[in-house]
Write a protein that holds these residues in place. Structure first.
Motif, PDB file in Angstrom:
ATOM      1  N   GLU A 219      18.707 -29.927 -10.318  1.00 40.62           N
ATOM      2  CA  GLU A 219      18.910 -29.733 -11.742  1.00 40.62           C
ATOM      3  C   GLU A 219      19.858 -29.216 -12.191  1.00 40.62           C
ATOM      4  N   ILE A 221      22.683 -26.608 -13.781  1.00 41.42           N
ATOM      5  CA  ILE A 221      22.641 -24.835 -14.112  1.00 41.42           C
ATOM      6  C   ILE A 221      23.038 -24.831 -15.577  1.00 41.42           C
ATOM      7  N   GLU A 222      22.106 -24.055 -16.185  1.00 43.67           N
ATOM      8  CA  GLU A 222      22.227 -23.723 -17.543  1.00 43.67           C
ATOM      9  C   GLU A 222      23.022 -22.369 -17.776  1.00 43.67           C
ATOM     10  N   SER A 232      24.017 -15.273 -19.813  1.00 43.37           N
ATOM     11  CA  SER A 232      22.845 -15.597 -19.113  1.00 43.37           C
ATOM     12  C   SER A 232      23.066 -17.088 -18.213  1.00 43.37           C
ATOM     13  N   ILE A 233      22.760 -17.126 -16.897  1.00 43.55           N
ATOM     14  CA  ILE A 233      22.850 -18.044 -15.937  1.00 43.55           C
ATOM     15  C   ILE A 233      21.439 -18.411 -15.447  1.00 43.55           C
ATOM     16  N   TYR A 234      20.964 -19.588 -15.810  1.00 49.34           N
ATOM     17  CA  TYR A 234      19.708 -20.061 -15.436  1.00 49.34           C
ATOM     18  C   TYR A 234      19.730 -21.232 -14.331  1.00 49.34           C
ATOM     19  N   ASP A 235      19.330 -21.017 -13.036  1.00 46.28           N
ATOM     20  CA  ASP A 235      19.444 -22.167 -12.053  1.00 46.28           C
ATOM     21  C   ASP A 235      18.079 -22.292 -11.666  1.00 46.28           C
ATOM     22  N   GLY A 237      14.711 -21.671 -10.906  1.00 47.71           N
ATOM     23  CA  GLY A 237      13.670 -20.681 -11.163  1.00 47.71           C
ATOM     24  C   GLY A 237      14.261 -19.230 -11.321  1.00 47.71           C
ATOM     25  N   LEU A 238      15.588 -19.439 -11.073  1.00 47.17           N
ATOM     26  CA  LEU A 238      16.433 -18.007 -11.194  1.00 47.17           C
ATOM     27  C   LEU A 238      17.305 -17.870 -12.253  1.00 47.17           C
ATOM     28  N   LEU A 239      17.183 -16.541 -12.928  1.00 44.39           N
ATOM     29  CA  LEU A 239      17.775 -16.443 -14.261  1.00 44.39           C
ATOM     30  C   LEU A 239      18.835 -14.746 -13.840  1.00 44.39           C
ATOM     31  N   VAL A 240      19.851 -15.135 -14.167  1.00 42.93           N
ATOM     32  CA  VAL A 240      20.721 -14.193 -13.947  1.00 42.93           C
ATOM     33  C   VAL A 240      21.373 -13.740 -15.193  1.00 42.93           C
ATOM     34  N   GLN A 241      21.500 -12.264 -15.720  1.00 46.20           N
ATOM     35  CA  GLN A 241      22.031 -12.184 -17.008  1.00 46.20           C
ATOM     36  C   GLN A 241      23.280 -11.049 -16.723  1.00 46.20           C
TER      37      GLN A 241
END
Length: 268
Positions: A219, A221-222, A232-235, A237-241
């Motif tokens: 998938e 990376i958003e 915000s980085i969404y990979d 099931g992992l969300l990093v802000q």
């Protein structure tokens, strides 16, 4: 009527004019005394046992061979009991087995002893080399003996084993080497060669195409950039802000146009 002189009496009479500085030769004395040679040497042994004469083997530079020197001591005959006389050899006459030639000076004696010791050490070293060759015969490097194991077998030091192996420099009987990862040498049979040595198996090359396909199938990376500067980085099931300050640092690291100017404005 006086009795005939015995062999002992004739020997003492002919030795009366001799001293330690001018001794009589055994061959000359035997010729002068005459009679049976066995009786002559029996009398000599009896006189030695009673300490009436001294003997010594002498060989001067001018003498072709060593000879037995005999001279009187002047000592009176002791009245020893028969047990003492028997212990001293009075009743069992025999020839003296004194070495024919013995170095007189300390330097000559030391030289002779060093030659004897050198020959002894050489023989022992040869025997130890043969023992080392027998120990490692038919053994490849993987089954070879370590230096300390050979030293324990021969009951010598590790340095002595190292010297012996180095002296076997022809390489036909023993050789030395190390296995990967080892810090000490092994002694092995060079005829057995490298048999038994396990070589590391090379790791298979990575499949680049499979890795690329896996990345393509995953998938995406958003990213989301908020108006207050947060990122915000969404990979999956992992969300990093990232905070606004961290977002500005990332922008400067990536060389985003205007990021350096914005940083100066913030600092001002």
């Amino acid at each position: 009527m006086s009795s005939a002189p015995t062999v002992v009496d004739r020997i003492l009479g002919m030795l009366a004019a001799h001293t330690s500085k001018a001794p009589a030769r055994d061959a000359d004395l035997l010729a002068r005394v005459g009679g049976d040679e066995t009786e002559f040497w029996t009398a000599i042994e009896a006189l030695k046992a009673s300490r009436q004469i001294n003997v010594a083997h002498i060989k001067r530079a001018s003498d072709p061979a060593a000879w037995l020197a005999i001279w009187p001591t002047g000592a009176r005959v002791g009245m020893d009991p028969w047990k003492t006389l028997n212990a001293n050899g009075h009743f069992s006459p025999r020839r003296t087995h004194t070495p024919r030639h013995f170095p007189q000076s300390p330097a000559e004696r030391r030289e002779q002893e060093e030659k004897q010791m050198q020959g002894h050490h050489t023989e022992r070293a040869d025997e130890r080399r043969k023992t080392i060759a027998k120990l490692v015969a038919g053994k490849p490097i993987a089954e070879g003996y370590r230096i300390k194991q050979v030293a324990a077998e021969l009951h010598i030091s590790n340095q002595a084993v190292d010297y012996l192996v180095k002296s076997m420099a022809d390489g036909n009987q023993v050789a030395r080497g190390r296995l990967p990862g080892e810090k000490s040498d092994r002694i092995y049979d060079p005829k057995a060669g490298q048999a038994g040595l396990q070589r590391p198996t090379p790791a298979p090359a990575p499949d680049v195409d499979a890795q690329a396909k896996g990345v393509a199938d995953s998938e995406p990376i958003e990213f989301a950039l908020w108006d207050d500067g947060r990122l915000s980085i969404y990979d999956g099931g992992l969300l990093v802000q990232l905070a606004s300050r961290d977002t500005a640092r990332l922008a400067r690291l990536l060389g985003v146009p205007g990021a350096q100017h914005a940083a100066h404005e913030v600092r001002a």
